[in-house]
Design an enzyme around this catalytic site. Sequence first.
Site, short mmCIF file in Angstrom:
data_model
loop_
_atom_site.label_atom_id
_atom_site.label_comp_id
_atom_site.label_asym_id
_atom_site.label_seq_id
_atom_site.Cartn_x
_atom_site.Cartn_y
_atom_site.Cartn_z
N CYS A 126 -41.42 101.27 73.61
CA CYS A 126 -40.62 102.44 73.99
C CYS A 126 -39.35 102.07 74.76
CB CYS A 126 -41.46 103.41 74.80
SG CYS A 126 -42.97 103.87 73.96
N HIS A 250 -37.09 107.54 78.92
CA HIS A 250 -37.94 107.62 77.73
C HIS A 250 -38.84 108.85 77.86
CE1 HIS A 250 -40.93 106.98 74.79
NE2 HIS A 250 -41.84 106.56 75.65
N ASN A 284 -43.48 112.26 72.12
CA ASN A 284 -43.08 110.89 72.48
C ASN A 284 -42.85 110.11 71.18
OD1 ASN A 284 -43.08 108.13 73.07
ND2 ASN A 284 -44.65 108.29 74.67
N1 COA Z 1 -56.87 118.09 76.40
C1 COA Z 1 -57.66 118.68 77.32
N2 COA Z 1 -58.24 118.00 78.32
C2 COA Z 1 -58.03 116.68 78.37
C3 COA Z 1 -57.24 116.01 77.45
C4 COA Z 1 -56.64 116.76 76.42
N3 COA Z 1 -55.84 116.22 75.47
N4 COA Z 1 -57.19 114.69 77.76
C5 COA Z 1 -57.95 114.56 78.85
N5 COA Z 1 -58.45 115.75 79.21
C6 COA Z 1 -59.32 116.04 80.35
C7 COA Z 1 -60.17 114.86 80.77
O1 COA Z 1 -61.38 114.80 80.04
C8 COA Z 1 -60.40 115.17 82.21
O2 COA Z 1 -61.41 116.15 82.34
P1 COA Z 1 -62.44 116.11 83.56
O3 COA Z 1 -61.60 116.24 84.81
O4 COA Z 1 -63.31 117.30 83.29
O5 COA Z 1 -63.12 114.80 83.45
C9 COA Z 1 -59.10 115.82 82.67
O6 COA Z 1 -58.50 116.31 81.47
C10 COA Z 1 -58.15 114.86 83.33
O7 COA Z 1 -58.10 113.65 82.56
P2 COA Z 1 -57.08 112.52 82.86
O8 COA Z 1 -57.29 111.39 81.92
O9 COA Z 1 -57.10 112.26 84.33
O10 COA Z 1 -55.74 113.28 82.45
P3 COA Z 1 -54.29 112.97 82.92
O11 COA Z 1 -53.77 114.05 83.75
O12 COA Z 1 -54.13 111.57 83.41
O13 COA Z 1 -53.51 113.11 81.54
C11 COA Z 1 -52.44 111.71 79.94
C12 COA Z 1 -53.78 112.20 80.48
C13 COA Z 1 -52.72 110.68 78.85
C14 COA Z 1 -51.70 112.89 79.37
C15 COA Z 1 -51.62 111.11 81.12
O14 COA Z 1 -52.42 110.18 81.82
C16 COA Z 1 -50.38 110.43 80.67
O15 COA Z 1 -49.51 111.03 80.08
N6 COA Z 1 -50.24 109.13 81.00
C17 COA Z 1 -49.08 108.39 80.61
C18 COA Z 1 -49.21 107.97 79.18
C19 COA Z 1 -47.92 107.57 78.61
O16 COA Z 1 -46.88 107.95 79.04
N7 COA Z 1 -48.01 106.77 77.55
C20 COA Z 1 -46.87 106.34 76.83
C21 COA Z 1 -46.12 105.34 77.57
S1 COA Z 1 -44.75 104.89 76.62
#
Ligand code: COA
Length: 328
Positions: A126, A250, A284
């Site tokens: 990215c 990004h 993204n």
């Molecule tokens: N829809 C609904 N619920 C979801 C979900 C989805 N797509 N993905 C995860 N959850 C739930 C989890 O199961 C968890 O539930 P719980 O609290 O009951 O256990 C809760 O949401 C929180 O999960 P978590 O993994 O802590 O979510 P988050 O807030 O960290 O969001 C991402 C997940 C992936 C969206 C986030 O971490 C993110 O964007 N990270 C950066 C990734 C990125 O930028 N990647 C590209 C880099 S170039």
Amino acid sequence: MTGRPPALSLTHGAPATRVLGLGSTQPDRVVTNHDLAARMDTDDQWIRDRVGIVERRFADEDEQVVDMAVTAGAKALADAGVAPADVDTVIVPNCTMPAPIPNAAAQVADRIGVRAAGAFDLNAACAGFCYGLGIASDLIRSGSAGQVLVIGAEKLTDVVDPDDRSTAIIFADGAGAALVGPATDAGVGPVAWGSAGDLVDMIYMRENRYIFQEGQSVFRWATTQVAPVAMRAAELAGVELSDVDVLIPHQANLRIVEAIAKRLRAKGAREDMVVADDIRYSGNTSSASIPLALDHMRAAGTVDSGDVVLAVGFGAGLSYAAQILICP
Ligand code: COA
């Protein structure tokens, strides 16, 4: 060797470079959060709140990285009013070609009509577009290239498990391009780049097939480590943060984008600095996300020609890169 080697000529380089034109493309197929919720355990509100995406575009089976790159690249040439014959180098940052050989760039150059181009792909995930823009600018300044087309193009739907809700809601397809050429006044600043290979396990292709990411770790890293890279790019270009009109991080997650903007504002960036939120309707798109956002913002009138833009890419590797550019 007899005597001293001849003095090599380095007189062909340009004193500076500019982005001369922009172009972008996205597939026609719009995929909403509701569409994804019909397939997996997620919902529209969760995605909007946690990631900021409302909808994204997915390519159809017969629409490939090369096809999108050709469309975006040709638009950038048209925007600049430059003929393909006047371009000599094509760089296609991407990480989603179906195989390492052949690369995308040679095919893209041929289809656009850039004959016998220097052509190569570049994989900094990215961060790829900012890496490519930096290399393009330096090739022109050294005299190795005349005008360079840089095209970030990705088909992430080929490498995302459609049933994995931690990635399928985020990644999407598209391409964005910039034509870079010689100039007397600088329109592209030096690139500030780097990597953190010790953090490779945060984002990688599992069994060579699908993207895996440690979402929370990536989130923490991006919200703390990326703003200093952007600040370094401004410093290298001799620009104060208060001079920056537009910030284009990004488009990984809207909360990451906002966190980077907040850190830069705490260091002097203006409150009225425009911050890209193209992820809302594009998702993204990895190396395509920065030129795609810039092109969309210019079309929408939120960015004007002459605006000072601070672009910062980051992602798998981990890799990162940033630079100042003047909007064409
Ligand atoms: N829809 C609904 N619920 C979801 C979900 C989805 N797509 N993905 C995860 N959850 C739930 C989890 O199961 C968890 O539930 P719980 O609290 O009951 O256990 C809760 O949401 C929180 O999960 P978590 O993994 O802590 O979510 P988050 O807030 O960290 O969001 C991402 C997940 C992936 C969206 C986030 O971490 C993110 O964007 N990270 C950066 C990734 C990125 O930028 N990647 C590209 C880099 S170039």
